[in-house]
Design an enzyme around this catalytic site. Structure first.
Site, PDB file in Angstrom:
ATOM      1  N   ARG A 162       0.828  -1.230   0.000  1.00  0.00           N
ATOM      2  CA  ARG A 162       0.000   0.000   0.000  1.00  0.00           C
ATOM      3  C   ARG A 162       0.856   1.273   0.000  1.00  0.00           C
ATOM      4  O   ARG A 162       0.532   2.254   0.653  1.00  0.00           O
ATOM      5  CB  ARG A 162      -0.932   0.034   1.221  1.00  0.00           C
ATOM      6  N   SER A 237     -10.655  -0.518   2.864  1.00  0.00           N
ATOM      7  CA  SER A 237      -9.924  -0.607   4.135  1.00  0.00           C
ATOM      8  C   SER A 237      -9.556   0.796   4.591  1.00  0.00           C
ATOM      9  O   SER A 237      -8.876   1.516   3.861  1.00  0.00           O
ATOM     10  CB  SER A 237      -8.632  -1.395   3.965  1.00  0.00           C
ATOM     11  N   GLU A 333      -5.065   4.085   6.058  1.00  0.00           N
ATOM     12  CA  GLU A 333      -4.646   3.784   4.693  1.00  0.00           C
ATOM     13  C   GLU A 333      -5.170   4.860   3.741  1.00  0.00           C
ATOM     14  O   GLU A 333      -4.558   5.178   2.728  1.00  0.00           O
ATOM     15  CB  GLU A 333      -5.200   2.408   4.299  1.00  0.00           C
TER      16      GLU A 333
HETATM   17  N1  EPU Z   1     -10.709 -10.410  10.086  1.00  0.00           N
HETATM   18  C1  EPU Z   1     -11.452 -10.457  11.246  1.00  0.00           C
HETATM   19  N2  EPU Z   1     -12.481  -9.573  11.390  1.00  0.00           N
HETATM   20  C2  EPU Z   1     -12.814  -8.672  10.436  1.00  0.00           C
HETATM   21  C3  EPU Z   1     -12.040  -8.622   9.249  1.00  0.00           C
HETATM   22  C4  EPU Z   1     -10.988  -9.503   9.092  1.00  0.00           C
HETATM   23  O1  EPU Z   1     -11.200 -11.261  12.123  1.00  0.00           O
HETATM   24  O2  EPU Z   1     -13.772  -7.925  10.645  1.00  0.00           O
HETATM   25  C5  EPU Z   1      -9.648 -11.409   9.875  1.00  0.00           C
HETATM   26  C6  EPU Z   1     -10.134 -12.498   8.903  1.00  0.00           C
HETATM   27  O3  EPU Z   1     -10.796 -13.511   9.532  1.00  0.00           O
HETATM   28  C7  EPU Z   1      -8.857 -12.972   8.285  1.00  0.00           C
HETATM   29  C8  EPU Z   1      -7.969 -11.729   8.282  1.00  0.00           C
HETATM   30  O4  EPU Z   1      -8.542 -10.830   9.232  1.00  0.00           O
HETATM   31  O5  EPU Z   1      -8.230 -13.932   9.082  1.00  0.00           O
HETATM   32  C9  EPU Z   1      -7.841 -11.094   6.922  1.00  0.00           C
HETATM   33  O6  EPU Z   1      -9.105 -10.615   6.458  1.00  0.00           O
HETATM   34  P1  EPU Z   1      -9.388 -10.324   4.912  1.00  0.00           P
HETATM   35  O7  EPU Z   1      -9.062 -11.500   4.079  1.00  0.00           O
HETATM   36  O8  EPU Z   1     -10.749  -9.736   4.802  1.00  0.00           O
HETATM   37  O9  EPU Z   1      -8.289  -9.248   4.504  1.00  0.00           O
HETATM   38  P2  EPU Z   1      -7.741  -7.950   5.217  1.00  0.00           P
HETATM   39  O10 EPU Z   1      -6.327  -8.165   5.588  1.00  0.00           O
HETATM   40  O11 EPU Z   1      -8.675  -7.506   6.281  1.00  0.00           O
HETATM   41  C10 EPU Z   1      -6.759  -6.972   2.990  1.00  0.00           C
HETATM   42  C11 EPU Z   1      -6.814  -5.685   2.218  1.00  0.00           C
HETATM   43  C12 EPU Z   1      -8.123  -5.572   1.437  1.00  0.00           C
HETATM   44  C13 EPU Z   1      -8.217  -6.768   0.501  1.00  0.00           C
HETATM   45  C14 EPU Z   1      -8.146  -8.055   1.336  1.00  0.00           C
HETATM   46  C15 EPU Z   1      -8.124  -9.286   0.474  1.00  0.00           C
HETATM   47  C16 EPU Z   1      -5.453  -4.126   3.483  1.00  0.00           C
HETATM   48  C17 EPU Z   1      -5.437  -2.885   4.310  1.00  0.00           C
HETATM   49  N3  EPU Z   1      -6.660  -4.545   3.100  1.00  0.00           N
HETATM   50  O12 EPU Z   1      -7.776  -6.901   3.993  1.00  0.00           O
HETATM   51  O13 EPU Z   1      -8.032  -4.398   0.640  1.00  0.00           O
HETATM   52  O14 EPU Z   1      -9.419  -6.732  -0.249  1.00  0.00           O
HETATM   53  O15 EPU Z   1      -6.922  -8.054   2.124  1.00  0.00           O
HETATM   54  O16 EPU Z   1      -6.894  -9.398  -0.163  1.00  0.00           O
HETATM   55  O17 EPU Z   1      -4.406  -4.666   3.173  1.00  0.00           O
HETATM   56  C18 EPU Z   1      -8.560  -2.087   0.519  1.00  0.00           C
HETATM   57  O18 EPU Z   1      -7.347  -1.878   0.496  1.00  0.00           O
HETATM   58  O19 EPU Z   1      -9.396  -1.146   0.472  1.00  0.00           O
HETATM   59  C19 EPU Z   1      -9.038  -3.456   0.651  1.00  0.00           C
HETATM   60  C20 EPU Z   1     -10.331  -3.756   0.761  1.00  0.00           C
END
Ligand code: EPU
Length: 337
Positions: A162, A237, A333
């Protein structure tokens, strides 16, 4: 090209914040862009793309330049790859669909990310195991100082999680006008490792997925987890996932056995901020007209008439709480303006 005054930016930011631009212009040619940059009567300028990664906390007492450059073209191709150039004002997802329609592979995992092509390199957009930098070749950007186009190679951009040069030392100095990608024509490299993709494909009963199947799976996952900005204001995010030391991670694991993590190096670990925020009790909570999304705690939402300053206050409360509970700092972010 016409400059308007006192324009609401509500429909130009996916958070749906009703802040005003003192002056506003939409540009659809490089020549217009050059002319507008040269206007000395507007010394302060703000560059606006798809408005999907910003939080407007106040009226903008400056000239907002809406980059509306359009066009997608194939620059060259060989046996298995193709160079495709897209102008900055193309909607990102429409560009992904254009590529899928031609069976060009490499950005299918980035389906349905809001925003425009020109903003994508700034924060090296990423999702489901793929980042923009993986297919990025170069971009053209206009220098605000010199009013000239300059080409940035992948190396010049200094891409990171990012992050890029456009968020660091070159912040506010360039307007990205086009981006060139190298995509595959036949031997597509499928990225299925991100847990939920494989299970989604299974659910769709797809055994040998095409890039179009992957796009459909990603769209389904995103629609389940992330709110559609057309229905409920948000900027994806709101925070970045924090990176902490392994030592800190191990000490947290003592108290929080179920904490998910991704190793970054021998001594660093990335923790999903969404998990921390959920654990802190914020998921699905509403505060006036803003809140934390019920399906993904990393996303802050505007239920209608929240002010940018309300959302900023909520984000600061979340940051403070996470710091207190886990001694972890989570950074925004989105760009706070
Ligand atoms: N999780 C929770 N609770 C929540 C959300 C997530 O426990 O409310 C846990 C999930 O269970 C999982 C982990 O966190 O174990 C990761 O969750 P997720 O796969 O949804 O991905 P993220 O790390 O929360 C990142 C990106 C997203 C992208 C997803 C999928 C960042 C800041 N965000 O989110 O990007 O879509 O991975 O690759 O890196 C964005 O940048 O706007 C965005 C949506």
């Amino acid at each position: 090209m016409q400059i308007s005054h006192n324009i609401s930016l509500k429909s130009f930011n996916t958070f749906g914040i009703d802040a005003q631009a003192k002056h506003f212009v939409s540009v659809s040619s490089i020549e217009d862009l050059q002319n507008v940059i040269g206007l000395n009567e507007y010394p302060k300028k703000l560059i606006l793309g798809g408005g999907s990664n910003m939080l407007l906390t106040k009226d903008q007492d400056l000239l907002v330049i809406h980059v509306n450059l359009k066009g997608i073209s194939i620059l060259s191709e060989d046996e298995d790859s193709v160079l495709v150039k897209a102008y900055a004002g193309e909607n990102w997802h429409d560009f992904v669909l254009w590529c899928l329609n031609k069976d060009f592979g490499g950005i299918e995992n980035l389906s349905l990310i809001p925003g425009n092509v020109g903003s994508a390199p700034i924060q090296n957009i990423g999702a489901y195991g793929v980042e923009l930098k993986d297919t990025f070749v170069c971009c053209e950007a206009m220098s605000l100082e010199e009013k000239k186009l300059r080409t940035f190679t992948k190396q010049d951009c200094q891409f990171d999680y990012r992050n890029s040069i456009f968020k660091q030392q070159s912040k506010g100095q360039y307007i990205i006008t086009s981006v060139t990608f190298k995509l595959t024509k036949y031997s597509h490299k499928l990225h299925l490792n991100y847990g939920t993709i494989a299970s989604q494909l299974q659910e769709m009963k797809v055994n040998n997925p095409t890039i179009q199947d992957i796009s459909k799976a990603v769209i389904t996952i995103r629609q389940q987890k992330l709110p559609d900005p057309k229905e409920i204001g948000n900027s994806g995010s709101f925070f970045k996932n924090p990176v902490i030391t392994k030592q800190h991670y191990l000490s947290l694991l003592n108290n929080f056995e179920d904490m998910p993590s991704y190793p970054i190096s021998d001594d660093e670990v990335k923790i999903p901020a969404g998990w921390l925020i959920e654990k802190a009790g914020f998921k699905g909570k509403r505060f006036g007209d803003c809140g934390v999304h019920k399906n993904q705690a990393l996303v802050l939402v505007n239920y209608g008439s929240a002010k940018g300053s309300d959302i900023l206050k909520l984000s600061e409360l979340i940051q403070k709480t996470i710091k207190k509970l886990f001694n972890v700092t989570i950074e925004a972010e989105v760009n706070i303006l």
